[in-house]
Design an enzyme around this catalytic site. Sequence first.
Site, PDB file in Angstrom:
ATOM      1  N   ARG A  32       0.789  -1.225   0.000  1.00  0.00           N
ATOM      2  CA  ARG A  32       0.000   0.000   0.000  1.00  0.00           C
ATOM      3  C   ARG A  32       0.826   1.281   0.000  1.00  0.00           C
ATOM      4  O   ARG A  32       0.664   2.132  -0.858  1.00  0.00           O
ATOM      5  CB  ARG A  32      -0.931   0.036   1.233  1.00  0.00           C
ATOM      6  CG  ARG A  32      -2.036  -0.992   1.224  1.00  0.00           C
ATOM      7  CD  ARG A  32      -3.043  -0.643   2.308  1.00  0.00           C
ATOM      8  NE  ARG A  32      -4.046  -1.680   2.479  1.00  0.00           N
ATOM      9  CZ  ARG A  32      -5.095  -1.593   3.299  1.00  0.00           C
ATOM     10  NH1 ARG A  32      -5.233  -0.499   4.024  1.00  0.00           N
ATOM     11  NH2 ARG A  32      -5.968  -2.559   3.401  1.00  0.00           N
ATOM     12  N   HIS A  78      -7.811  -4.703  -7.739  1.00  0.00           N
ATOM     13  CA  HIS A  78      -7.614  -4.032  -6.449  1.00  0.00           C
ATOM     14  C   HIS A  78      -8.625  -4.514  -5.405  1.00  0.00           C
ATOM     15  O   HIS A  78      -9.816  -4.219  -5.520  1.00  0.00           O
ATOM     16  CB  HIS A  78      -7.746  -2.520  -6.635  1.00  0.00           C
ATOM     17  CG  HIS A  78      -7.133  -1.720  -5.530  1.00  0.00           C
ATOM     18  ND1 HIS A  78      -5.792  -1.754  -5.233  1.00  0.00           N
ATOM     19  CD2 HIS A  78      -7.684  -0.854  -4.638  1.00  0.00           C
ATOM     20  CE1 HIS A  78      -5.533  -0.946  -4.221  1.00  0.00           C
ATOM     21  NE2 HIS A  78      -6.675  -0.388  -3.838  1.00  0.00           N
ATOM     22  N   TYR A 122     -18.973  11.605 -12.906  1.00  0.00           N
ATOM     23  CA  TYR A 122     -19.011  12.833 -13.688  1.00  0.00           C
ATOM     24  C   TYR A 122     -17.727  13.077 -14.486  1.00  0.00           C
ATOM     25  O   TYR A 122     -17.727  13.924 -15.368  1.00  0.00           O
ATOM     26  CB  TYR A 122     -19.232  14.042 -12.766  1.00  0.00           C
ATOM     27  CG  TYR A 122     -20.528  13.998 -12.013  1.00  0.00           C
ATOM     28  CD1 TYR A 122     -21.754  14.017 -12.689  1.00  0.00           C
ATOM     29  CD2 TYR A 122     -20.535  13.950 -10.627  1.00  0.00           C
ATOM     30  CE1 TYR A 122     -22.944  13.978 -11.988  1.00  0.00           C
ATOM     31  CE2 TYR A 122     -21.723  13.915  -9.919  1.00  0.00           C
ATOM     32  CZ  TYR A 122     -22.932  13.920 -10.606  1.00  0.00           C
ATOM     33  OH  TYR A 122     -24.111  13.882  -9.907  1.00  0.00           O
TER      34      TYR A 122
END
Length: 842
Positions: A32, A78, A122
Amino acid sequence: MTTDGNHLSELLIEEEMRESYLTYAMSVLVDRALPDLRDGLKPVHRRILQSMRDLNLTPTAKYQKSAKIVGHCLGQYHPHGDTSVYDAMVRMAQDFSLRYVLVEGQGNFGSIEGDSAAAYRYTEARMSRYGDMMMEDIHFETVDHKKTFDESREEPCVLPGKLPNLLVNGSSGIAVGMATNIPPHNLREVCDAITHLIDHPACTVTDLMQFVRAPDFPTAGYICGTIGLREAYETGRGRLIMRARIEKEVIEGRDALVVTQIPYGIKLSTIIESISDAHKDERVKGLFHMANLSAGSGIRLVMELKKGEDPDLVLNQLWEHTNLQYNFAINMVALDGGRPRTVSLKRMCAAYVEHRTDVIVRRTRFLLARDEARMHIVEGLLKAIDVIDQVIRIIRAAENVDAARATLISELGFSERQAQAILDMQLRRLTGLERGKLTAEYESLLAAVTDYRDILARIERQFLMIKADLAEIRDKYGDDRRTEVVGPVGDIGMEDLIEDLPCVVTLTNSGYIKRLPMETFRLQRRGGKGVSGGALKDEEDFIARMFAATNHQTLLIFTSLGRVHWLKVYQIPESGRLSRGKHMANVLALEPGEKVTETIPVREFRDDLFLLMATASGQVKKTALSAYGNQRAGGIKAIKLVEGDALVDVVITSGDDEVLIAADDGQACRFDEQDCRPMGRDTSGVTGIDLSPPAKVVSLLCLPKPVAGTLSPEILTICVKGYGKRTPFEEYRLTRRGGKGVINIDTSERNGPVLVSLAVSAGEQLMLMTTKGQAIRISADDIRSTGRNAQGVRIVNLEPGDALSGAALIPREDEVVGDTPAGDTPAGGSPIVPPTPPTDGA
């Protein structure tokens, strides 16, 4: 407790917690938080780029919804939440977060002002040209792959990384017990540095810093100095100072500070908030109005100042108390060989070379194997054309394809792959034209295979290919440096934050000191009652010293033990007129029984200036001012005193002045300063005046030698009962050092003993203090000028039982701010010494 078959075994919870936590910590570090040293990417960034490759989102492809990219990444690679993926992708598309963005975004991807990105439904995205370089040649089996979280497919362990991403884009992350903060750099500089490393493997970090001068932040701004950078590049840890770019403008008649670039990693909204907080807390003074006029063209934060404010002073306050100046802590930690390591600049460059060498070797091996396989097929086809009649006979006689293949292998010596290629061959390949094409293809393959084998055999060829790639990247994608490297600034001291204003410093007999603004005391006529200069500890305490100074001056504080201490004027607590102040023991480190006897302000310690000291017994000593410039916390010895003697007065001289020593019995001795030779710091001096017991020295004055046609200062002598007079300096005849001197003033019962003698000129003002704490500010012109042997006039009305305790000249405004011509000479001294001798370098 654990079970082992049918047996139970005990396990200490401490051991289980330790092992489980270490496993978790390493998982966070590797999977990570930390980037890989080879491609500079964390797993989430690598998976985002791989997802875009799967979706064929190249730099020339149409944009796709970010939601589709995030969904593909979550479904295939993921095993975490969608927020982690989208936030990482947003940062990869922000040109104020990455120096060279890996993702091209379309829509609202946030702003440098602190606005967050729009939801992923969006926005749209695709790989940038830099992201595409990270994926280049991955289909040539150049990197290792591993199973995904559900083992349904494979993902790359590292990307080929043609772009030196870790150096040019940097990285940041916090793991368990470890963090990384690698700054971004300029692509041209990095390419040049890596090329230099390839050509000179034994080069040092210093050599590489000829190319990589400093980080190059996407938000531009300034980097102040390179001392911390050298340490960071050599050890992997260091600190640098970043500053915003601020321009000075005049807007509608007001001075204004305009911010056009900000430090990297700081949001503009955070900077505005820090400025507002500092202004409310009065840590930053002088701001009148602040407006954020930033637009698409760039940052423009306007801070208008109040009328009369010094822009440089406000700017220093902003550097100290806001995020316009920010310390960037460099901590270059990355996964090197799968383990977290703190790496240097050279190791980062070397890791890129090693990784690219491995990629080139693996790519070459892939291409070699592919072309060798094809060349083997072409050899079979050419051989088949030569024996085509036999090939046709075998195929026609065979019962099936397998039998034909086996016969071709056994009778004509073809390999299995060649036999299969012959069986797949079309009849049109039997023409002479096709044979020519096969021959040309074979020769081309042979040349390619020979070249591949040469690349694999020679490391020099591999390095040449890396250098060629770097040159291509540099020329095609390199740009100019954005962040400017300026000189070091060091820590901002209090002097940079405090205006150099005139002030008055008072010190009581019991050791209480304070600083007051010069405007506290109003100008009065001779004979006025004055105002209170400060509250006293008790009736026995009184104001022992008072002098004018400026905030930036250094006080040389001479004590009863013949030592000197240093104190900045601004370090003295500022108090009100009626306040008692703060005890000297809380301001200065004094030894037990040590008492302040003299204080003199200076600006710089010069070799061409001298300190002239006088003791109560009439001894004088001259020492270069520079001898007292080595400041120590506990002070140093200023003069060697005999038992029973005390230091009375200290003045600054030019080395070619005249000296006047005044005693409390009304005698004064004038002699040439050159009669007193310079001595070392730890000496006792020579005789300055021959005193008649029990007389003691009260003042030491230093004046320039009289020049024909010019007006010399007058000697102002004040007695403790409030009487005094002015006398022309010429009336004191010049004698030799150590003489009895001449009469200075008639010390009658009315006058009392002499308190102080001062050198004054026309227009100068005087501050007087009494033992009961009264202060009066008068003009020296209001005091009558008479001869030496006179009693003088009343200059202050004293209450019964009160007496004068101190007096000082107030410098003119130009002297206070330090604009006095360097050629002027100090006018003299007193138990309360004039604060800013014009020759002290002001």
